[in-house]
Design a protein around this motif. Sequence first.
Motif, PDB file in Angstrom:
ATOM      1  N   SER A  72       0.940  -1.138   0.061  1.00 41.83           N
ATOM      2  CA  SER A  72      -0.056  -0.105  -0.125  1.00 41.83           C
ATOM      3  C   SER A  72       0.763   1.375  -0.031  1.00 41.83           C
ATOM      4  N   VAL A  99      -4.526   5.349   1.072  1.00 43.04           N
ATOM      5  CA  VAL A  99      -5.521   5.132   2.089  1.00 43.04           C
ATOM      6  C   VAL A  99      -6.811   5.192   1.424  1.00 43.04           C
ATOM      7  N   ASP A 100      -7.968   4.859   1.965  1.00 42.95           N
ATOM      8  CA  ASP A 100      -9.204   5.151   1.609  1.00 42.95           C
ATOM      9  C   ASP A 100      -9.580   6.433   1.988  1.00 42.95           C
ATOM     10  N   ASN A 103     -12.259   6.838   5.212  1.00 45.09           N
ATOM     11  CA  ASN A 103     -11.799   6.285   6.670  1.00 45.09           C
ATOM     12  C   ASN A 103     -10.302   6.439   6.815  1.00 45.09           C
ATOM     13  N   ARG A 104      -9.464   6.678   5.918  1.00 44.34           N
ATOM     14  CA  ARG A 104      -7.961   6.917   5.975  1.00 44.34           C
ATOM     15  C   ARG A 104      -7.444   5.635   6.256  1.00 44.34           C
ATOM     16  N   ARG A 105      -8.196   4.557   6.136  1.00 43.90           N
ATOM     17  CA  ARG A 105      -7.081   3.421   6.444  1.00 43.90           C
ATOM     18  C   ARG A 105      -6.491   2.960   5.032  1.00 43.90           C
ATOM     19  N   SER A 106      -5.187   2.380   5.249  1.00 40.91           N
ATOM     20  CA  SER A 106      -4.464   1.962   4.104  1.00 40.91           C
ATOM     21  C   SER A 106      -5.142   0.732   3.300  1.00 40.91           C
ATOM     22  N   VAL A 107      -4.945   0.854   2.005  1.00 43.39           N
ATOM     23  CA  VAL A 107      -5.580   0.141   1.094  1.00 43.39           C
ATOM     24  C   VAL A 107      -4.395  -0.486   0.100  1.00 43.39           C
TER      25      VAL A 107
END
Length: 121
Positions: A72, A99-100, A103-107
Motif C-alpha cells: 500500500s 488510504v481510503d 476512513n483513512r485506512r491503508s488500502v
Amino acid sequence: MDNDVYGHVNNVTYYSYFDTAVNGYLLEQGMLDIHGGGIIGLVVETGCQFFSSIAFPDAIEAGFKVAKLGNSSVRYEIGIFKRGESLSAAHGHFVHVYVDKQNRRSVPLPAELRNALEALV
C-alpha cells in the motif's frame, strides 16, 4: 516566491518540487483523481540532501524513480537539477501510503496504479 532572503531557493520549496514531479506523472498516467478518487496517497516520510544552490529564475528539471513498491506504499526518490546539469542540486525522497479517502485506512495499490509505478522501478 521560491527564493529566500539568502538569494536561493528555500529548502522547503524543494518538497513542493518533489510533489509536483510525482503528482504530474500520476496525473499524466490517469492515476490521480484529485477530487473524485476513492483513494489518496498520504505523505508519511520525507527527506532531502542539498548539494548546490539554485535560484529563481533558474530553469529546473526533475527526475524520479520508484525505489520501493509495497502493498500500500511507494517510496519515490527525486533529483532536482538546474536545466542541462548532470549532477543534481538536491536529492530527496518521500513515501506515499495509499488510504481510503473516507476512513483513512491503508488500502492495497490498485492494479492499474501498481502497473504505472512498476514502470519506474
